[in-house]
Design an enzyme around this catalytic site. Structure first.
Site, PDB file in Angstrom:
ATOM      1  N   CYS A   2     -20.745  10.533   9.637  1.00  0.00           N
ATOM      2  CA  CYS A   2     -20.138  10.962   8.381  1.00  0.00           C
ATOM      3  C   CYS A   2     -21.189  11.141   7.288  1.00  0.00           C
ATOM      4  O   CYS A   2     -22.255  10.539   7.344  1.00  0.00           O
ATOM      5  CB  CYS A   2     -19.136   9.923   7.909  1.00  0.00           C
ATOM      6  SG  CYS A   2     -17.919   9.526   9.145  1.00  0.00           S
ATOM      7  N   ARG A  27     -24.026  16.167   9.620  1.00  0.00           N
ATOM      8  CA  ARG A  27     -23.802  14.786  10.061  1.00  0.00           C
ATOM      9  C   ARG A  27     -22.440  14.600  10.743  1.00  0.00           C
ATOM     10  O   ARG A  27     -22.202  13.598  11.395  1.00  0.00           O
ATOM     11  CB  ARG A  27     -23.859  13.848   8.850  1.00  0.00           C
ATOM     12  CG  ARG A  27     -25.191  13.846   8.160  1.00  0.00           C
ATOM     13  CD  ARG A  27     -25.161  12.927   6.983  1.00  0.00           C
ATOM     14  NE  ARG A  27     -25.022  11.553   7.401  1.00  0.00           N
ATOM     15  CZ  ARG A  27     -26.015  10.774   7.770  1.00  0.00           C
ATOM     16  NH1 ARG A  27     -27.237  11.239   7.759  1.00  0.00           N
ATOM     17  NH2 ARG A  27     -25.814   9.535   8.134  1.00  0.00           N
ATOM     18  N   TRP A  79     -16.783  12.528  10.704  1.00  0.00           N
ATOM     19  CA  TRP A  79     -16.906  12.668  12.165  1.00  0.00           C
ATOM     20  C   TRP A  79     -16.074  11.518  12.712  1.00  0.00           C
ATOM     21  O   TRP A  79     -16.495  10.367  12.651  1.00  0.00           O
ATOM     22  CB  TRP A  79     -18.383  12.555  12.554  1.00  0.00           C
ATOM     23  CG  TRP A  79     -18.686  12.934  13.971  1.00  0.00           C
ATOM     24  CD1 TRP A  79     -18.970  14.185  14.442  1.00  0.00           C
ATOM     25  CD2 TRP A  79     -18.784  12.052  15.104  1.00  0.00           C
ATOM     26  NE1 TRP A  79     -19.216  14.129  15.797  1.00  0.00           N
ATOM     27  CE2 TRP A  79     -19.105  12.843  16.225  1.00  0.00           C
ATOM     28  CE3 TRP A  79     -18.609  10.689  15.285  1.00  0.00           C
ATOM     29  CZ2 TRP A  79     -19.272  12.316  17.494  1.00  0.00           C
ATOM     30  CZ3 TRP A  79     -18.780  10.152  16.567  1.00  0.00           C
ATOM     31  CH2 TRP A  79     -19.112  10.970  17.648  1.00  0.00           C
ATOM     32  N   ASN A 105     -19.026   5.497   5.699  1.00  0.00           N
ATOM     33  CA  ASN A 105     -19.683   5.928   6.943  1.00  0.00           C
ATOM     34  C   ASN A 105     -19.936   4.669   7.750  1.00  0.00           C
ATOM     35  O   ASN A 105     -20.503   3.716   7.230  1.00  0.00           O
ATOM     36  CB  ASN A 105     -21.004   6.633   6.578  1.00  0.00           C
ATOM     37  CG  ASN A 105     -21.885   6.897   7.780  1.00  0.00           C
ATOM     38  OD1 ASN A 105     -21.395   7.002   8.897  1.00  0.00           O
ATOM     39  ND2 ASN A 105     -23.181   7.017   7.547  1.00  0.00           N
ATOM     40  N   GLY A 106     -19.498   4.658   9.024  1.00  0.00           N
ATOM     41  CA  GLY A 106     -19.695   3.467   9.850  1.00  0.00           C
ATOM     42  C   GLY A 106     -18.363   2.962  10.360  1.00  0.00           C
ATOM     43  O   GLY A 106     -17.373   3.704  10.389  1.00  0.00           O
ATOM     44  N   GLU A 475     -35.434  18.356  28.589  1.00  0.00           N
ATOM     45  CA  GLU A 475     -35.136  18.857  27.245  1.00  0.00           C
ATOM     46  C   GLU A 475     -34.506  20.251  27.322  1.00  0.00           C
ATOM     47  O   GLU A 475     -33.612  20.584  26.546  1.00  0.00           O
ATOM     48  CB  GLU A 475     -36.430  18.848  26.402  1.00  0.00           C
ATOM     49  CG  GLU A 475     -36.288  19.306  24.970  1.00  0.00           C
ATOM     50  CD  GLU A 475     -35.265  18.524  24.122  1.00  0.00           C
ATOM     51  OE1 GLU A 475     -34.815  17.443  24.543  1.00  0.00           O
ATOM     52  OE2 GLU A 475     -34.899  19.030  23.046  1.00  0.00           O
ATOM     53  N   LYS A 479     -30.945  21.225  25.670  1.00  0.00           N
ATOM     54  CA  LYS A 479     -30.796  22.312  24.693  1.00  0.00           C
ATOM     55  C   LYS A 479     -29.717  23.292  25.130  1.00  0.00           C
ATOM     56  O   LYS A 479     -28.950  23.782  24.318  1.00  0.00           O
ATOM     57  CB  LYS A 479     -32.120  23.084  24.525  1.00  0.00           C
ATOM     58  CG  LYS A 479     -33.187  22.393  23.714  1.00  0.00           C
ATOM     59  CD  LYS A 479     -32.954  22.379  22.216  1.00  0.00           C
ATOM     60  CE  LYS A 479     -32.344  21.143  21.704  1.00  0.00           C
ATOM     61  NZ  LYS A 479     -32.980  19.897  21.655  1.00  0.00           N
ATOM     62  N   GLU A 482     -26.140  21.410  24.895  1.00  0.00           N
ATOM     63  CA  GLU A 482     -25.571  21.199  23.549  1.00  0.00           C
ATOM     64  C   GLU A 482     -25.344  22.506  22.814  1.00  0.00           C
ATOM     65  O   GLU A 482     -24.353  22.652  22.122  1.00  0.00           O
ATOM     66  CB  GLU A 482     -26.392  20.270  22.641  1.00  0.00           C
ATOM     67  CG  GLU A 482     -27.700  19.760  23.071  1.00  0.00           C
ATOM     68  CD  GLU A 482     -28.460  18.968  22.007  1.00  0.00           C
ATOM     69  OE1 GLU A 482     -27.941  17.980  21.489  1.00  0.00           O
ATOM     70  OE2 GLU A 482     -29.617  19.341  21.719  1.00  0.00           O
ATOM     71  N   HIS A 498     -33.772  16.576  47.758  1.00  0.00           N
ATOM     72  CA  HIS A 498     -33.034  15.347  48.057  1.00  0.00           C
ATOM     73  C   HIS A 498     -31.599  15.425  47.551  1.00  0.00           C
ATOM     74  O   HIS A 498     -31.101  14.476  46.948  1.00  0.00           O
ATOM     75  CB  HIS A 498     -33.764  14.142  47.460  1.00  0.00           C
ATOM     76  CG  HIS A 498     -35.172  14.015  47.951  1.00  0.00           C
ATOM     77  ND1 HIS A 498     -35.470  13.742  49.265  1.00  0.00           N
ATOM     78  CD2 HIS A 498     -36.349  14.165  47.319  1.00  0.00           C
ATOM     79  CE1 HIS A 498     -36.782  13.707  49.416  1.00  0.00           C
ATOM     80  NE2 HIS A 498     -37.348  13.976  48.245  1.00  0.00           N
ATOM     81  N   LYS A 593     -25.756  15.314  14.153  1.00  0.00           N
ATOM     82  CA  LYS A 593     -27.212  15.244  14.184  1.00  0.00           C
ATOM     83  C   LYS A 593     -27.694  13.801  14.185  1.00  0.00           C
ATOM     84  O   LYS A 593     -28.680  13.463  14.814  1.00  0.00           O
ATOM     85  CB  LYS A 593     -27.790  15.985  12.979  1.00  0.00           C
ATOM     86  CG  LYS A 593     -29.306  15.935  12.936  1.00  0.00           C
ATOM     87  CD  LYS A 593     -29.893  17.282  12.716  1.00  0.00           C
ATOM     88  CE  LYS A 593     -31.376  17.333  12.960  1.00  0.00           C
ATOM     89  NZ  LYS A 593     -31.707  17.700  14.342  1.00  0.00           N
TER      90      LYS A 593
HETATM   91  C1  G6P Z   1     -28.065  13.067  18.382  1.00  0.00           C
HETATM   92  C2  G6P Z   1     -28.477  14.515  18.241  1.00  0.00           C
HETATM   93  C3  G6P Z   1     -29.689  14.800  19.129  1.00  0.00           C
HETATM   94  C4  G6P Z   1     -30.813  13.818  18.789  1.00  0.00           C
HETATM   95  C5  G6P Z   1     -30.353  12.376  18.946  1.00  0.00           C
HETATM   96  C6  G6P Z   1     -31.387  11.378  18.453  1.00  0.00           C
HETATM   97  O1  G6P Z   1     -27.505  12.871  19.634  1.00  0.00           O
HETATM   98  O2  G6P Z   1     -27.422  15.375  18.564  1.00  0.00           O
HETATM   99  O3  G6P Z   1     -30.135  16.124  18.899  1.00  0.00           O
HETATM  100  O4  G6P Z   1     -31.900  14.080  19.622  1.00  0.00           O
HETATM  101  O5  G6P Z   1     -29.175  12.159  18.185  1.00  0.00           O
HETATM  102  O6  G6P Z   1     -31.563  11.526  17.076  1.00  0.00           O
HETATM  103  P1  G6P Z   1     -32.803  10.962  16.284  1.00  0.00           P
HETATM  104  O7  G6P Z   1     -32.503  11.246  14.858  1.00  0.00           O
HETATM  105  O8  G6P Z   1     -32.866   9.487  16.584  1.00  0.00           O
HETATM  106  O9  G6P Z   1     -34.013  11.669  16.776  1.00  0.00           O
END
Ligand code: G6P
Length: 598
Positions: A2, A27, A79, A105-106, A475, A479, A482, A498, A593
């Site tokens: 949030c 957020r 959120w 938030n929390g 990675e 990408k 998501e 395997h 994020k």
């Molecule tokens: C969330 C985001 C990811 C990010 C991860 C860690 O899951 O969607 O894109 O890599 O958090 O975030 P940080 O701020 O700790 O790098």
């Protein structure tokens, strides 16, 4: 998660709250709301969906003269954790008498028992959220106390991790506090701000106070405030920090999305990652040399940087090195003691799992070095040493430039431990220039756009890489998952046979990461194994291979640096596939994020 924004001052409050929410939308964005106080009247508006829905409603009300400008405001982007995504569950929440409004938030862990207690006392609840207990509890204490004292008593009864801002309509006071979730204060020329993150008010002020857990801010008017720590019970005089982020950096500018803007900023981000404070870097180098071993923790993309760190520390430094997703760290902690070093990597510096791992390590007196992008974030405040990755604000939910900045800082550390800091820095600067050229190359871009078109209808994609290309493959999969909602799985090249190979059918797209290394031949063999079972092979590497169905050439670099150049085309690919599929790449569904709840 949030996002919170609050303002008291002389400027256009509605605009400030809406702009703040737009900056915080990354957020969490399933619903939003605001409460504006204007001449003893309150305007409470909540909407599900994007912030634009809230903006539309505000504009409608303003046109119909149903809403005036105000002096005080709080806003929230939600959120959902407790309670479905509905207008009723959106924040701000309010007391029975509609005098006290709260954004949060929390999670309030003990909300059920508090709610029972308050219902017995006659309070009426309208939402299914944990948050709603807060305004009611303040209201309860308010009966015999000032607003500040009522807030203080309330905050002390809450269990869990939270950032809260409460507004009293009667007195016009705003009170904010934090415990484990982010909250910063902005000191503007014409008013005071509280927000989850600096970009929420960066266009108004770059003067910031970082709050610590237990701090309670009491905003009296647009200039006057008091900060008291509820743990020490002392009033504090906190330092005002000047933030050197450019406000344009936090805006999309001429770009249609933050994602493409941030991808284009990668060359600059790599360069800035080399701007490390020499003294801190040297202290980190000494700690690494002295340590019995290094353990990396991080989540998501930052976790992949950690895995890269594990490969680099182990293969280039011969250091005993471990890595786990931060949420799994407790399983490895028993094997570590204070002779070990923990390196925590996080773009936001607020990811709850990473913060908890760090706190657990600190309980065992393990020294912590963190690699962070957001200044003043919680992680920077609880680590022993901090290396800022200097990527600048990253707004797109998908981490792009921050990933390369993290890799660059890890490489800089490795080369510094080897006594070759200058060499590391030179290599990174060269890559920065080469990537800049690559992003300017129209042929390269259209090659990726063409591939994006082809892959946009895929149901499954597989990706492989060996050695340093394995974290890259992971990675890549993240990408594409998501950003493009396509099931993508990554494997170490050698693992294919395997089991995974059973999933390959005619036309299954497979992305193969290659770099100049002794493993290149083996990866090529794996690629051919896939192709002979019908897979559509896309190669990414420094030298075009003739048997591939599609090949994207990237600059040739030393093996340890290859993750930087090999992931860059994937960022663009993920962006263009998202556009092909009509997905907003900045805000993919269900993701946030900064994940500040467990
Ligand atoms: C969330 C985001 C990811 C990010 C991860 C860690 O899951 O969607 O894109 O890599 O958090 O975030 P940080 O701020 O700790 O790098």
């Amino acid at each position: 998660m949030c996002g919170i924004i609050a303002y008291k001052g002389e400027e256009n409050v509605v605009q400030i709250i809406i702009d703040g929410l737009k900056h915080l939308e990354y957020r969490g964005y399933d619903s939003s709301g605001l409460c504006i106080v204007s001449k003893n009247k309150t305007f409470l508006i909540k909407k599900t969906g994007k912030i634009d829905n809230l903006l539309e409603e505000v504009e409608k009300k303003q046109k119909r003269n149903e809403m005036t400008e105000g002096e005080i405001g709080i806003g929230h982007s939600r959120w959902a954790t407790h309670g479905a995504v509905t207008e009723v569950n959106a924040h701000p929440h309010f007391s029975c008498d509609r005098e006290i409004f709260v954004v949060h938030n929390g999670i309030v862990e003990n909300y059920e028992s508090l709610k029972k207690e308050l219902i017995k006392k006659g309070h009426r609840f309208v939402s299914q959220t944990d948050t709603e207990v807060i305004p009611h509890l303040i209201e309860e204490y308010r009966k015999n106390n000032t607003f500040v004292a009522a807030c203080e008593k309330t905050f002390q009864r809450l269990k869990g991790l939270f950032a809260i801002v409460a507004l009293d309509k009667k007195t016009g006071e705003i009170i904010g506090t934090r415990n484990g979730s982010p909250l910063v204060m902005g000191i503007g020329e014409k008013g005071l701000f509280l927000a989850s993150d600096i970009p929420a008010f960066l266009d108004k002020t770059n003067r910031v106070i970082f709050l610590d857990d237990g701090d309670m801010v009491h905003i009296i008017n647009g200039e006057e405030y008091k900060i008291k720590n509820l743990i020490s019970k002392k009033y504090l005089k906190k330092k005002i920090n000047i933030i050197d982020w450019d406000k344009e950096e936090a805006e999309k500018g001429k770009h249609p999305h933050f994602m493409i803007k941030e991808i284009k900023e990668i060359p600059e981000a790599i360069k800035k990652a080399t701007w490390q404070d020499k003294k801190t870097l040297q202290s980190v180098v000494n700690l690494i040399k002295k340590s019995s071993g290094v353990f990396f923790v991080g989540c998501g993309t930052a976790g992949h940087s950690c895995l890269f760190g594990q490969y680099a520390f182990s293969s280039l430094l011969g250091k005993r090195t471990g890595f786990s997703a931060a949420s799994e760290f407790k399983n490895f902690l028993p094997a570590l003691d204070k002779s070990a070093l923990l390196i925590a990597v996080s773009q936001s510096g607020e990811t709850i799992d990473t913060l908890e791992a760090v706190k657990k390590a600190k309980e065992k007196e393990i020294k912590v070095v963190s690699l962070v992008n957001v200044m003043g974030s919680t992680l920077t405040r609880i680590s022993d040493y901090v290396l800022m990755i200097n990527a600048g604000p990253e707004k797109c939910v998908l981490a792009t430039k921050s990933y390369l900045s993290q890799l660059a800082v890890i490489l800089l550390i490795v080369f510094s431990v080897l006594g070759q800091e200058q060499k590391g820095e030179d290599r990174l600067k060269k890559i920065s220039r080469e990537l800049h050229q690559l992003f300017e190359d129209k042929k390269f871009i259209s090659q990726i756009q063409k591939l994006a078109k082809q892959l946009s209808s895929a149901e499954h994609i597989f990706t492989i890489g060996r050695s340093y290309d394995y974290p890259t493959a992971l990675e890549t999969a993240l990408k594409i998952k998501e950003g493009c909602y396509i099931h993508t799985e990554a494997f170490a090249g050698g693992e294919l046979k395997h089991g995974v190979i059973a999933l390959i059918e005619k036309g299954t797209p497979c992305i193969v990461h290659l770099s100049k290394s002794e493993e290149e031949e083996n990866t090529l063999i794996n690629a051919m194994e896939l192709q002979s079972r019908g897979a559509y092979i896309v190669g990414i590497g420094p030298e075009k291979k003739k048997d591939f169905d599609y090949f994207i050439t990237v600059p040739e670099v030393e093996e340890a640096f290859s993750p930087l150049v090999n992931i860059a085309p994937i960022h663009l690919l993920s962006y263009y596939i998202a556009l092909e599929k009509g997905i907003d790449p900045d805000k993919p569904r269900n993701l946030a994020k900064s994940v500040t709840v467990k």
